[in-house]
Motif scaffolding. Structure first.
Motif, PDB file in Angstrom:
ATOM      1  N   VAL A  65       1.109  -0.571  -0.234  1.00 44.13           N
ATOM      2  CA  VAL A  65       0.140  -0.224  -0.521  1.00 44.13           C
ATOM      3  C   VAL A  65       0.766   1.204   0.296  1.00 44.13           C
ATOM      4  N   GLY A  66       0.835   2.404  -0.726  1.00 47.26           N
ATOM      5  CA  GLY A  66       1.293   3.530  -1.413  1.00 47.26           C
ATOM      6  C   GLY A  66       0.488   3.829  -0.230  1.00 47.26           C
ATOM      7  N   ARG A  67       0.902   5.209   0.343  1.00 48.66           N
ATOM      8  CA  ARG A  67       0.014   6.224   1.203  1.00 48.66           C
ATOM      9  C   ARG A  67       0.524   7.772   0.499  1.00 48.66           C
ATOM     10  N   LEU A  68      -0.876   8.461  -0.027  1.00 44.92           N
ATOM     11  CA  LEU A  68      -0.205   9.377  -0.008  1.00 44.92           C
ATOM     12  C   LEU A  68      -0.225  10.360   0.572  1.00 44.92           C
ATOM     13  N   GLY A  69       0.606  10.408   1.695  1.00 48.47           N
ATOM     14  CA  GLY A  69       0.756  11.501   3.278  1.00 48.47           C
ATOM     15  C   GLY A  69       1.182  10.566   4.156  1.00 48.47           C
ATOM     16  N   VAL A  70       0.867  11.105   5.141  1.00 49.50           N
ATOM     17  CA  VAL A  70       2.089   9.746   6.223  1.00 49.50           C
ATOM     18  C   VAL A  70       1.349   9.011   7.604  1.00 49.50           C
ATOM     19  N   LEU A  96       6.344  20.430   5.056  1.00 51.47           N
ATOM     20  CA  LEU A  96       6.545  21.978   4.825  1.00 51.47           C
ATOM     21  C   LEU A  96       5.000  23.036   4.456  1.00 51.47           C
ATOM     22  N   SER A  97       4.136  21.956   3.979  1.00 55.62           N
ATOM     23  CA  SER A  97       3.581  22.191   3.637  1.00 55.62           C
ATOM     24  C   SER A  97       1.877  22.316   4.332  1.00 55.62           C
ATOM     25  N   VAL A  98       2.332  21.067   5.554  1.00 56.16           N
ATOM     26  CA  VAL A  98       1.466  21.212   6.991  1.00 56.16           C
ATOM     27  C   VAL A  98       2.095  22.446   7.831  1.00 56.16           C
ATOM     28  N   ALA A  99       3.022  22.746   8.303  1.00 55.57           N
ATOM     29  CA  ALA A  99       4.144  23.569   8.477  1.00 55.57           C
ATOM     30  C   ALA A  99       3.651  25.169   8.003  1.00 55.57           C
ATOM     31  N   GLU A 100       3.408  25.096   7.304  1.00 54.59           N
ATOM     32  CA  GLU A 100       2.427  26.704   6.307  1.00 54.59           C
ATOM     33  C   GLU A 100       1.873  27.192   7.043  1.00 54.59           C
ATOM     34  N   LEU A 156       8.880  27.877  11.974  1.00 53.42           N
ATOM     35  CA  LEU A 156       8.085  28.919  11.182  1.00 53.42           C
ATOM     36  C   LEU A 156       8.356  29.568  12.367  1.00 53.42           C
ATOM     37  N   GLY A 157       7.519  29.084  13.440  1.00 48.24           N
ATOM     38  CA  GLY A 157       6.455  30.361  14.161  1.00 48.24           C
ATOM     39  C   GLY A 157       8.147  31.294  15.173  1.00 48.24           C
ATOM     40  N   GLY A 275      -4.313  20.276   5.198  1.00 47.61           N
ATOM     41  CA  GLY A 275      -2.800  21.109   4.989  1.00 47.61           C
ATOM     42  C   GLY A 275      -1.606  20.426   4.507  1.00 47.61           C
ATOM     43  N   GLY A 276      -1.847  19.245   4.533  1.00 45.74           N
ATOM     44  CA  GLY A 276      -0.499  18.458   3.570  1.00 45.74           C
ATOM     45  C   GLY A 276      -0.593  18.521   1.632  1.00 45.74           C
ATOM     46  N   VAL A 277      -2.103  19.717   1.205  1.00 42.96           N
ATOM     47  CA  VAL A 277      -1.973  18.923   0.133  1.00 42.96           C
ATOM     48  C   VAL A 277      -1.493  20.606  -0.528  1.00 42.96           C
ATOM     49  N   THR A 278      -0.621  21.110  -0.459  1.00 43.80           N
ATOM     50  CA  THR A 278      -0.460  21.824  -2.404  1.00 43.80           C
ATOM     51  C   THR A 278       0.015  21.434  -3.599  1.00 43.80           C
ATOM     52  N   ALA A 279       0.452  21.704  -4.278  1.00 49.08           N
ATOM     53  CA  ALA A 279       1.053  21.560  -5.975  1.00 49.08           C
ATOM     54  C   ALA A 279       2.580  20.631  -5.884  1.00 49.08           C
ATOM     55  N   GLU A 280       2.710  21.905  -4.729  1.00 49.61           N
ATOM     56  CA  GLU A 280       4.640  21.401  -4.721  1.00 49.61           C
ATOM     57  C   GLU A 280       4.483  20.018  -3.759  1.00 49.61           C
ATOM     58  N   ALA A 281       4.002  20.183  -2.455  1.00 50.43           N
ATOM     59  CA  ALA A 281       3.480  18.585  -1.547  1.00 50.43           C
ATOM     60  C   ALA A 281       2.860  17.989  -2.391  1.00 50.43           C
ATOM     61  N   ASN A 282       2.136  17.978  -3.109  1.00 52.44           N
ATOM     62  CA  ASN A 282       1.191  16.815  -4.410  1.00 52.44           C
ATOM     63  C   ASN A 282       2.315  16.628  -4.895  1.00 52.44           C
ATOM     64  N   ALA A 283       3.086  17.242  -5.367  1.00 53.07           N
ATOM     65  CA  ALA A 283       4.113  16.121  -6.415  1.00 53.07           C
ATOM     66  C   ALA A 283       5.109  15.967  -5.724  1.00 53.07           C
ATOM     67  N   ARG A 284       6.053  15.896  -4.617  1.00 50.54           N
ATOM     68  CA  ARG A 284       6.190  15.581  -4.003  1.00 50.54           C
ATOM     69  C   ARG A 284       5.620  14.439  -3.469  1.00 50.54           C
TER      70      ARG A 284
END
Length: 300
Positions: A65-70, A96-100, A156-157, A275-284
């Motif tokens: 199973v590949g999990r697209l996330g954690v 990074l996406s979630v932290a932002e 980031l904080g 939270g964890g889905v941006t264009a950049e994060a989705n590609a990674r």
């Protein structure tokens, strides 16, 4: 055949298609009968958080199973282990996406002025109330859980001038944060951000009693897992004004359905588990998952 049941970066779907037969059907969580039929011929399964990898599904014969996330609460990890099914979460790819998400939504809620569009469109000029917003610098960021995403959130904080405190009984170190208890995070933080999995230990971790112990005007952000907060209690705390604002990205029931408690609640940001889905994060995330599944199947 590789069965992909939820959305994935198209370039990495095509990358897999160049190496194997692929069925890409991102609406399958809403079609459980079709999912059960299609999975019977799958060698590998790629999912996000909505596909429930448990029960009869585990007997279909796929080997990974590949999990697209954690997050793994939608996957029966013990059941997979018992059947020799490997599970590959995309650890680190969306950090990074979630932290932002956490830091930017907290800043929006602290400032408050961004919520006044309706009044302005109605002809009002609420400059007085809008000018009562707060800066993020100098505020205390409290992190419940101190894994990789929480550490990046803290970094980031700190870059914006926040003091960072954290509680996590499983953390090996607290570099970048002052270690405190869960109760101290709740009582001392101006912004409380959740970074814990959903377990029996964390279910309703932020309930009415915890919200009452938070500082008046504090901000709550949940980009972790639905069920970690009592959603009705959060709404009550926002309506009363004790809680200064909240951003919820994960929910006990997804999609919300008609029975949700959020209608008309002030100072509340709702987002659909992105939270964890941006264009950049989705590609990674997609690249990491595609490569790990391909390697498992001997396709690279």
């Amino acid at each position: 055949m590789i069965l992909i049941t939820e959305f994935m970066d198209e370039a990495w779907v095509d990358w897999l298609r160049a190496r194997a037969e692929v069925t890409y059907a991102p609406d399958l969580p809403d079609r459980p009968d079709a999912l059960m039929t299609m999975v019977q011929t799958a060698r590998a399964l790629i999912v996000r958080n909505r596909t429930q990898v448990r029960g009869d599904l585990l007997g279909a014969g796929f080997t990974c199973v590949g999990r697209l996330g954690v997050g793994l609460d939608n996957i029966d990890m013990e059941g997979c282990a018992a059947r020799g099914i490997e599970v590959y979460p995309a650890v680190g790819a969306n950090t990074l996406s979630v932290a932002e998400y956490v830091v930017t939504t907290a800043a929006v809620l602290l400032r408050g002025a961004y919520m006044m569009r309706a009044e302005m469109e109605a002809g009002a000029w609420p400059r007085g109330p809008a000018g009562q917003g707060r800066e993020i610098a100098g505020k205390v960021l409290g992190l419940l859980g101190y894994g990789e995403i929480a550490r990046k959130t803290g970094a980031l904080g700190r870059a914006l001038g926040m003091e960072v405190i954290a509680a996590d009984p499983y953390a090996k170190d607290f570099e970048g944060a002052r270690a405190v208890s869960v109760d101290e995070v709740i009582a001392q933080a101006d912004v409380v951000s959740l970074h814990v999995p959903l377990t029996e230990e964390t279910r309703d971790l932020i309930d009415g009693a915890a919200l009452a112990r938070m500082k008046p005007g504090a901000i709550l952000v949940n980009a972790a897992r639905g069920g970690v907060v009592d959603e009705g209690a959060v709404c009550d705390a926002l309506r009363s004004g004790h809680l200064g604002g909240a951003a919820l990205d994960t929910f006990a029931t997804e999609p919300l359905g008609a029975a949700h408690p959020f209608a008309g609640v002030p100072n509340l940001i709702l987002t659909p588990h992105i939270g964890g889905v941006t264009a950049e994060a989705n590609a990674r995330v997609s690249e990491m998952t595609a490569r790990r599944v391909a390697a498992h199947l001997g396709l690279e």
